[in-house]
Every structure is written in structure tokens, then in C-alpha cells.
Design a protein around this motif. Sequence first.
Motif, PDB file in Angstrom:
ATOM      1  N   ARG B 653       0.592  -1.057  -0.139  1.00 63.53           N
ATOM      2  CA  ARG B 653      -0.113   0.569   0.403  1.00 63.53           C
ATOM      3  C   ARG B 653       0.450   0.934  -0.016  1.00 63.53           C
ATOM      4  NH1 ARG B 653      -5.789  -0.810   1.565  1.00 63.53           N
ATOM      5  NH2 ARG B 653      -6.613  -3.056   0.651  1.00 63.53           N
ATOM      6  N   LEU B 654       2.113   1.272   0.270  1.00 64.35           N
ATOM      7  CA  LEU B 654       2.651   2.593   0.569  1.00 64.35           C
ATOM      8  C   LEU B 654       3.566   2.591  -1.264  1.00 64.35           C
ATOM      9  CD1 LEU B 654       5.044   1.395   3.210  1.00 64.35           C
ATOM     10  CD2 LEU B 654       3.439   3.741   3.575  1.00 64.35           C
ATOM     11  N   ALA B 655       3.519   1.641  -1.911  1.00 63.71           N
ATOM     12  CA  ALA B 655       4.137   1.919  -3.210  1.00 63.71           C
ATOM     13  C   ALA B 655       2.896   2.158  -3.940  1.00 63.71           C
ATOM     14  CB  ALA B 655       4.690   1.025  -3.723  1.00 63.71           C
ATOM     15  N   TRP B 656       1.472   1.965  -3.661  1.00 62.07           N
ATOM     16  CA  TRP B 656       0.721   2.911  -4.615  1.00 62.07           C
ATOM     17  C   TRP B 656       0.574   4.055  -4.615  1.00 62.07           C
ATOM     18  CZ3 TRP B 656      -3.226  -1.017  -6.827  1.00 62.07           C
ATOM     19  CH2 TRP B 656      -3.617  -0.158  -6.821  1.00 62.07           C
ATOM     20  N   ASP B 657       0.667   5.002  -5.892  1.00 62.82           N
ATOM     21  CA  ASP B 657       0.012   6.149  -6.306  1.00 62.82           C
ATOM     22  C   ASP B 657      -0.672   6.250  -6.765  1.00 62.82           C
ATOM     23  OD1 ASP B 657       1.277   8.430  -6.951  1.00 62.82           O
ATOM     24  OD2 ASP B 657       3.024   8.161  -7.609  1.00 62.82           O
ATOM     25  N   ASP B 658      -1.666   7.172  -5.850  1.00 60.64           N
ATOM     26  CA  ASP B 658      -2.694   7.775  -6.786  1.00 60.64           C
ATOM     27  C   ASP B 658      -2.539   8.233  -7.080  1.00 60.64           C
ATOM     28  OD1 ASP B 658      -4.756   6.400  -5.973  1.00 60.64           O
ATOM     29  OD2 ASP B 658      -5.009   6.983  -3.997  1.00 60.64           O
ATOM     30  N   GLY B 659      -1.160   9.194  -7.642  1.00 58.64           N
ATOM     31  CA  GLY B 659      -1.412  10.538  -8.239  1.00 58.64           C
ATOM     32  C   GLY B 659      -0.977  10.308  -9.423  1.00 58.64           C
ATOM     33  N   LEU B 660       0.038   9.748  -9.929  1.00 61.71           N
ATOM     34  CA  LEU B 660       0.026   8.459 -11.025  1.00 61.71           C
ATOM     35  C   LEU B 660      -1.390   7.899 -11.814  1.00 61.71           C
ATOM     36  CD1 LEU B 660       3.333   6.358 -10.573  1.00 61.71           C
ATOM     37  CD2 LEU B 660       3.228   8.754 -12.594  1.00 61.71           C
ATOM     38  N   LEU B 661      -2.153   7.856 -10.921  1.00 63.28           N
ATOM     39  CA  LEU B 661      -2.885   6.960 -11.760  1.00 63.28           C
ATOM     40  C   LEU B 661      -4.527   7.843 -11.715  1.00 63.28           C
ATOM     41  CD1 LEU B 661      -4.051   3.742  -9.852  1.00 63.28           C
ATOM     42  CD2 LEU B 661      -3.210   4.082 -11.744  1.00 63.28           C
ATOM     43  N   LYS B 662      -3.938   9.019 -10.845  1.00 63.23           N
ATOM     44  CA  LYS B 662      -5.402   9.932 -11.459  1.00 63.23           C
ATOM     45  C   LYS B 662      -4.515  10.930 -12.485  1.00 63.23           C
ATOM     46  CE  LYS B 662      -6.259  15.198  -9.805  1.00 63.23           C
ATOM     47  NZ  LYS B 662      -5.611  15.756  -9.427  1.00 63.23           N
ATOM     48  N   THR B 663      -3.003  10.995 -13.061  1.00 58.66           N
ATOM     49  CA  THR B 663      -2.954  11.596 -14.583  1.00 58.66           C
ATOM     50  C   THR B 663      -3.568  10.488 -15.815  1.00 58.66           C
ATOM     51  OG1 THR B 663      -1.299  12.452 -13.441  1.00 58.66           O
ATOM     52  CG2 THR B 663      -0.575  12.036 -15.466  1.00 58.66           C
ATOM     53  N   ALA B 664      -2.691   9.315 -15.435  1.00 58.22           N
ATOM     54  CA  ALA B 664      -3.485   8.101 -16.097  1.00 58.22           C
ATOM     55  C   ALA B 664      -4.739   7.992 -16.501  1.00 58.22           C
ATOM     56  CB  ALA B 664      -3.283   6.619 -15.620  1.00 58.22           C
ATOM     57  N   PHE B 665      -5.889   8.245 -15.789  1.00 55.44           N
ATOM     58  CA  PHE B 665      -6.779   8.139 -15.858  1.00 55.44           C
ATOM     59  C   PHE B 665      -8.072   9.099 -16.661  1.00 55.44           C
ATOM     60  CE2 PHE B 665     -11.224   9.493 -14.398  1.00 55.44           C
ATOM     61  CZ  PHE B 665     -12.058   8.422 -15.036  1.00 55.44           C
ATOM     62  N   TRP B 666      -7.156  10.310 -16.001  1.00 51.55           N
ATOM     63  CA  TRP B 666      -7.175  11.670 -16.872  1.00 51.55           C
ATOM     64  C   TRP B 666      -7.090  11.876 -18.210  1.00 51.55           C
ATOM     65  CZ3 TRP B 666     -11.530  13.347 -16.180  1.00 51.55           C
ATOM     66  CH2 TRP B 666     -12.476  13.525 -15.175  1.00 51.55           C
ATOM     67  N   ALA B 667      -5.547  11.332 -18.659  1.00 56.68           N
ATOM     68  CA  ALA B 667      -4.591  11.294 -19.949  1.00 56.68           C
ATOM     69  C   ALA B 667      -5.296  10.516 -21.144  1.00 56.68           C
ATOM     70  CB  ALA B 667      -3.824  11.105 -19.775  1.00 56.68           C
ATOM     71  N   LEU B 668      -5.745   8.573 -20.025  1.00 55.47           N
ATOM     72  CA  LEU B 668      -6.212   8.118 -21.263  1.00 55.47           C
ATOM     73  C   LEU B 668      -7.850   7.931 -21.279  1.00 55.47           C
ATOM     74  CD1 LEU B 668      -5.716   4.621 -19.791  1.00 55.47           C
ATOM     75  CD2 LEU B 668      -4.507   5.575 -21.637  1.00 55.47           C
ATOM     76  N   ASN B 669      -8.980   9.013 -20.643  1.00 57.01           N
ATOM     77  CA  ASN B 669      -9.406   9.478 -20.957  1.00 57.01           C
ATOM     78  C   ASN B 669      -9.876  10.621 -21.962  1.00 57.01           C
ATOM     79  OD1 ASN B 669     -12.390   7.999 -19.611  1.00 57.01           O
ATOM     80  ND2 ASN B 669     -10.322   8.155 -18.152  1.00 57.01           N
ATOM     81  N   ILE B 670      -8.964  11.766 -21.875  1.00 59.60           N
ATOM     82  CA  ILE B 670      -8.955  13.356 -22.125  1.00 59.60           C
ATOM     83  C   ILE B 670      -8.179  11.907 -23.601  1.00 59.60           C
ATOM     84  CG2 ILE B 670      -8.024  14.559 -22.890  1.00 59.60           C
ATOM     85  CD1 ILE B 670      -8.102  15.678 -19.819  1.00 59.60           C
ATOM     86  N   GLY B 671      -7.141  11.600 -23.647  1.00 56.38           N
ATOM     87  CA  GLY B 671      -6.204  11.253 -25.047  1.00 56.38           C
ATOM     88  C   GLY B 671      -7.570  10.379 -26.048  1.00 56.38           C
ATOM     89  N   LEU B 672      -8.120   9.597 -25.746  1.00 59.20           N
ATOM     90  CA  LEU B 672      -9.111   9.053 -26.267  1.00 59.20           C
ATOM     91  C   LEU B 672     -10.583   9.459 -26.976  1.00 59.20           C
ATOM     92  CD1 LEU B 672      -9.864   5.783 -27.557  1.00 59.20           C
ATOM     93  CD2 LEU B 672     -11.126   6.227 -24.973  1.00 59.20           C
TER      94      LEU B 672
END
Lengths: 132, 757
Positions: B653-672
Motif C-alpha cells: 500500500r505504500l508503493a501505491w501512487d494515486d497521483g500517477l493513477l489520476k494522471t493515467a485516468f485523465w490522460a487515457l480518457n482525454i486522449g481517447l
Amino acid sequence: MEAFYLEIRTVHIAAVCFSGLLFLVRAIAGNIFRAEWTMAAPLRYLSYTIDSVLLTAALMLMTIVHQFPFVDAWLTAKVLLLVAYIVLGSYALKRAKTRTARLVYTGAAVAVFVFIVSIARTHNPLGLFSLL
Amino acid sequence: MSIKRLWIALAIFMAASFTALGFLGREIQRQEPPIPAAIVDTAGNTIYTRADIQDGQLAWQSMGGMQVGSIWGHGAYVAPDWSADQLHRETIALMDIWAARENSGATYAQLSRSEQAALEARAAVEMRTNTYDPATDRITVSSDRAQAMAAVRAHYMALLGNDPALEQLREQYAIANNPVPDEARRATIAAYYFWTSWAAGTNRPNSDVTYTSNWPHEPMLGNNPTPANIIWSIASVLLLIIGVAFLVWMHARMKHDEAPKAPSTDPLLGMKPTASMRATYKYFITVIGLFLLQIGLGAVTAHYSVEGHDFYGIPISDWIPYAVTRTWHTQLAVFWIATAWLATGLYIAPLVSGKEPKFQALGVNLLWGALVFVVLGSMAGEWLGVQQVFDINTNWWFGHQGWEYIDLGRFWQTLLFVGLMLWLVLVTRALWPALMQKSESKPVLAILFLSTVAIGLFYAAGFMWGKHTHISMVEYWRWWVVHLWVEGFFEVFATAVISLLFVRLGLVRAQTANVAVLFGTIVFLFGGVLGTAHHWFFSGTPVSVIAVGAMFSALEVVPLALIGGEALETYRHSKAAPWLQAYKWPILFFVAVSFWNLVGAGVFGFLINTPISLYYVQGLNLTANHGHTALFGVYGMLGIGLMLFCLRSMASRLAWDDGLLKTAFWALNIGLGLMSLLCLLPQGVIQAYHSIDTGLWFARSPDVIHSPIMELLVWMRVPGDTIFSIGAICVAIFAAKLVFAPREPRKTPDAATVPAE
């Protein structure tokens, strides 16, 4: 697509101007006037948008004029210096720890930016030095 | 409605749907366009034989088949639709022969409009008249037409060879130089193209409609939409409105339980994954690797539509031509998404049952090795096939089958099926204890198990065709795999898995999940099974296919009327308790699935779904627009969401990076979204205009594909694709951080330590 060459070139140059200007405004405001808005989300997203347009126009121009990085020396120099510019810009805006260091990085980034523009103008990897 | 009634309804719908689907298959086979023993001219000279046409199909498959242009609208979009192209070229050649003979050497183009109209009417009669004689099993053409056919054949022989005169056209089509060096093989491909266009331009016996229901649009020959096409299109829209009204009424009648109060702590927090669950880790790393590779190949494939032989000056078509990059791009989409879902099944089965069968981890590891072997082996085979290394028979076994999404050679296809059987065994043995127990979640577990069985077995539909099977029947079975297997049973499986996860997290009552999953499965498969027929509208099929396909595929859109509520409910789950913050991004990926289900599958799907729409836009970029937004938007996002859910419980749980997932989520959706709105959608609309105005051949010609505006729109992909790629890279960095994070010490490595339900 050649039909749009002039328009694409204009968009590319305009994006270069906006990108450089935005960086300069953020760097000066943050490092000299200590403004806090320089890393605000809307500004960061504006910067990404301008750079995306710049990149797209650059790729289109490459294809139209059939000149490519690692084939044509002046484009190779531009790409390599672009990487340097991005790294220096990043340190100038946030990564460098002291204000003085950030100002030094800002100066270096601006110098690289000007040199890239001179390469684009001369189509020579030596840029403005080729005029000496 | 009681659970028992829902089960009965599901059983009845499934039995009725598959009976009807089987009946449609029988009709398609009975009414498929004949492949004659010979095609002869009036003087009795043999032009083509059945062997030429059948070998031509295999030869066409060997050069990439549907990945190089399309046949009857199915395939790739840069090179022409060969049926439409042959039909147009042959008609022009025929009219040129007549014009030259009767107008002192003039060509058709040089005649006045009234003279041209007279020739067009004459050509329509000549081409549309069915001269197939079942008694002799022969098609007879006039000597003029034979001459026109020879001219087109010469064109294809030159195009698919190395003729320098056609170098520019090959580049515009993104076909590598000398793609088929063997002259005899090229000749059979020309025979095959002719036969597919013959079916598209020739009336069925005692009918004024062609074997392909007048597809492609070619006004010069009178290939226009049929009355049945228009009537069933209107009827399907009406049925859609009625269906939505009925579903909303049903939904309003149903009792809606309040969501249970979320537990105060994460029920899965103390869960220690078993050895086999941990073994799925490598599957997810593989998923990310394949996803990144697929994106890279997508960029190269898209660039081929600007520079047909090069990638920014590098002549890559000599090594990996368009046929290969597009094959790998589409095939990897299925591979990585399927791998994510298969891994989820392997992960969740012991989680649900609380039991770790003996040697389960060994099985999971073996299956992973087998999957990697099939992915890499089939990719190598496809490359060798397109390079024309194999003879046409060996190619079919080990090379490139040429059928889009099932491009891998039969040998690799067989291994993949064996792998799926192994997966079925592994999931079943881990799930079995839960199925045998008395449990509130039994109906969802049963749906999960049944969908697992269906995923395993339905891939076998891909074995129903052989080397010389008629293309109409290949299309019939191919869509069983692509539509029923990928879009149907995997979706049922995913719905059941997500519901079970929410039940395990205490966010949904088991009883509510049972009703929702069963009701959803009935609604989804009621339209989905027979809706498969919308892929067969113009594949040499009878009118009944248009009727059934139009009506039932309209019903596929009906459940989307409630998708906003579903998305909202899913989103609310992420807010139900503070500890759910840990699951925020996996849940938001499920919300994205709902969004793209509405936009990509619903709006962009229905845009091309009615027979009258598909008549004009089949094989244009509107299909690619639907393909990208539905395949990645729905199934890709679902794969990523499921993967994150599984990783959440396994990773530190310490290595879980919500910041990266947030960027990934928005970038994948906006990019598509940008990929669709800035490029594929406007390109498709421009092509649709030309298809309606002039004909499909023109919409797919270099005059349109390489027009300044179309090429400009290709470049408009770059911003969206760049943002999308950043999203994918963020997912990769996120996973890398999990992999390289310090491992927590294992306490009980092999025993089942998940709490039983």
C-alpha cells in the motif's frame, strides 16, 4: 497536405513564440516576483496544450519537407537541444532548490531556446554561430 | 422479480436466441453466393476456375487478408475495398471498350453525359444479370467483359508485384513493394477479387438485389440501398424507442434496495493473497507491456496513412509493412485485454472460495508461459506469413490467417484454445468449493462460472472454418468469436466479477447483486446474441439477416438508457466510506467504462448500426471510430480497472501512487476523446459524404484518403495520441513502482489465507 504548408509553418512558429513567452513569464514571475500562481493547474495545462500543438506541427512539417532528425543535422541538433531545454526549464520552474539556482537555469533555458530558434532560421546545426 | 423467474427467463432467451442464430447460419450457407467450377467467356475460354478462386482466398490471406484493404467492407481502411475497387474498375474498363469501339476510339470519360448515361445503363444490365448456371456450375461472361476483367487483372498483377509505374499507388495504399513476389499467387488473388465483386454486383436468381444486398454503393451500376434495408432501418429505430420505454418502466417497477452501510474498515485489508493469486502478478505486468507495444504499433499504423512506405523518413515497410503493424495492433488489443480478464478470473476464484487447490500456482504459471509463447509465436508467424516465407497452406497453419482479430495461424489458434481450456480448469477448480456451498451470492457465482465456461468454449467457434470455407460462412463464425466471445461473454463475466468485488467490499447486498447481474445478463444477451447479425448485413447473406441484425442490435443499445444511473451508483461506491479512497481509481475506471459504453459503443455504435447507415459507411473511418472508442473505451478501461482492483490487494500500500493513477485516468480518457473528435469522427463523416455522393470506391480511393483535409486530420491525432500515451506510460510507471517496492515478508506462502465467504 503540402497545400497547408504555410498555415502549418505559421502555427508552428506561433506555438514556439507562445511556448517561450509562457515559460519566460512563469520563470520571471516565480523566481523574481515570487508569484505563487506560476505552477497553477490551468497554466500547466495551457503549457501542455501549446507544446502538443507545437509538436504536431513539427511532425507535419518534417513529413512535408522530407527532412528528419538523425538524418538531417540541423533537425538532430534541434531535437537534442529541445531535450536540454525541457530539462533546464523544469529545473528553472520547480526542481532547483534555491532561487539563485532557478534563475541560473532560467538563463540557461532561454539561451538554449534562442539557439534552437537560430538553428531553425539558418537550417544549420551551428545556428547563429554559422553566421560568424 | 424472483431469482428463479430470472433464471427461467435467461434460459428461455438463450435457447431461443441460439436456435435463431443457428437458423440464420443455415440460411446464410444455403444462400451464399456460389463459387462456380469455372468462369468462362461466350467463346468457351476458361477465365478462372474454382481452384483459382479458393487458392486466391488463401493467397490473399497470406499477404495479410483483411489487414490490407477490405473485402465486402470488412478489414483495413487505407488500401481499397477490393470488391468495390474491382467492381468500379471493371465497369469503367467495360464502358471504355464499348466507347472505343462505338465512338472512334474515345474513352468513357471523354463522352458527353448523355452518352455516358447510356453506357452506364447498358453496363448495369450486363454486370447485374446473373449468368451462373447451376446445371453446368459455370458463370458465363461476354467477350467484352472478359476483356475488361483481363485489364483489371493486369492492374492487380502489377500492383501486387513490383511494377515501378504503380509505386506511387502502392505507397498511397500503404502496401509494401512487391508484397506478393510469386506471379501465380498474384493471379489467383486477382481471381478472388473478381469473384467477390461478382457477388457484389450480380443479382440473386429471380431478384433485382445482388448477393451482397446491393453493397457497395455504386450508383453507376444501380447498386443502391434496397427497400428492405430502409424499412428495417426505420423499424429498428422505432424498436429502440419502444425498448428504452419498456426498460425504464421495468426499472421503475423493480424494488431498489438501499445500499448497505459500508463497513468501517476495508474487508480485504487483512487478506493475504494465496500463491496462485500472487502468481497473477506477472500477467498484469505482461498486460502493461503488451498495451504499450500496441500503442506504439498504433502510432506506426496511423502514420502509414500519411507516408505509405516510411516512418519519418525511415523505410520501415521493407521490414514491418502496414499489414504487419496493423495485424499486431489489432491482435494485441485482444491479447492484452483478454490477459487482464483471464488474470482477474484466476485471482478472484480463490478469493471468492477461500480455497487454494493443490498445484494451482503451478497451473497459473504454466498458463502464463503458454500465453506468452502463443502471443510471441503468433506474431512471428504473422510476420513470416506477410513476408511470403510460407506456401499458402503452411501459411494458413503457422502464418497469417488474414481474418481481422483472428489473424493468428490455425496452429497458434489451437494452442490458444488449449490455453483457454487450461484457464477454465484452473478457475473452475478454485471456484468449485464456493459453488458447492450454500451462499447468498450463489446466483452471481453461477453466472460467473457459466460465463467462464462460455469464454472457454465459445472461442471454439473460430475452428468452424477451414482453408477453403466460403467467406460468408467464415464471416458468420468469425463474428461468433469477435462479437459473442469478446463483446458478449467476456462482458457478462466482467459484470459478475465487478458485482462480486463490490459484495466482498460490503458495498452491495448479495441479494441486490444477484438480481442486478441476472437481469443485466438477460437484457444484455437478449439483444447481444442475435445482434451479432449486424456484422453480416452485406456478407453475401439473405435479407433475413438484415431484418434480425437491425432489430436485435438496436436492442443492444437499450440498456444504455440506464447507464447514467449505473455510473452514478458506481461512483457513489467510491465515497461510501473513508477507506474506499484506496479503491478510488479502480472504481473510477469502472465509471469510465460506463461513459464509453454510452459514447463509444452506444452513440458511435448506433451511428453506424442501422442497415441504411452501414450500407454507406461500412469500411470507413466511422467504423474505426466506433472500434477504438468501444474496444479501448469499454473493454480496455475495464481491463485496467480489474487489474488495479487485483493489484490493490496484492501490492504494497505504500508503493501505491494515486497521483500517477489520476494522471493515467485523465490522460487515457482525454486522449481517447481527442483521438475520436479531432481525427476519426471527422474523417469518417467526410468519407461518408463521398460514399453517399459518389460511391464507396471513391470514399476509399487515394483522392479522398490522401486529400489535404484527410491527411491534416490524421495529424490531428498527434495531440490526443500523445496524451493517451502519457496515460499508458503512467500506468507502466505505477506498476513498476509496485514491482520494485520492498516486499512485505510472507507468513503463509502456500496455504489459502483469504477469508472464505
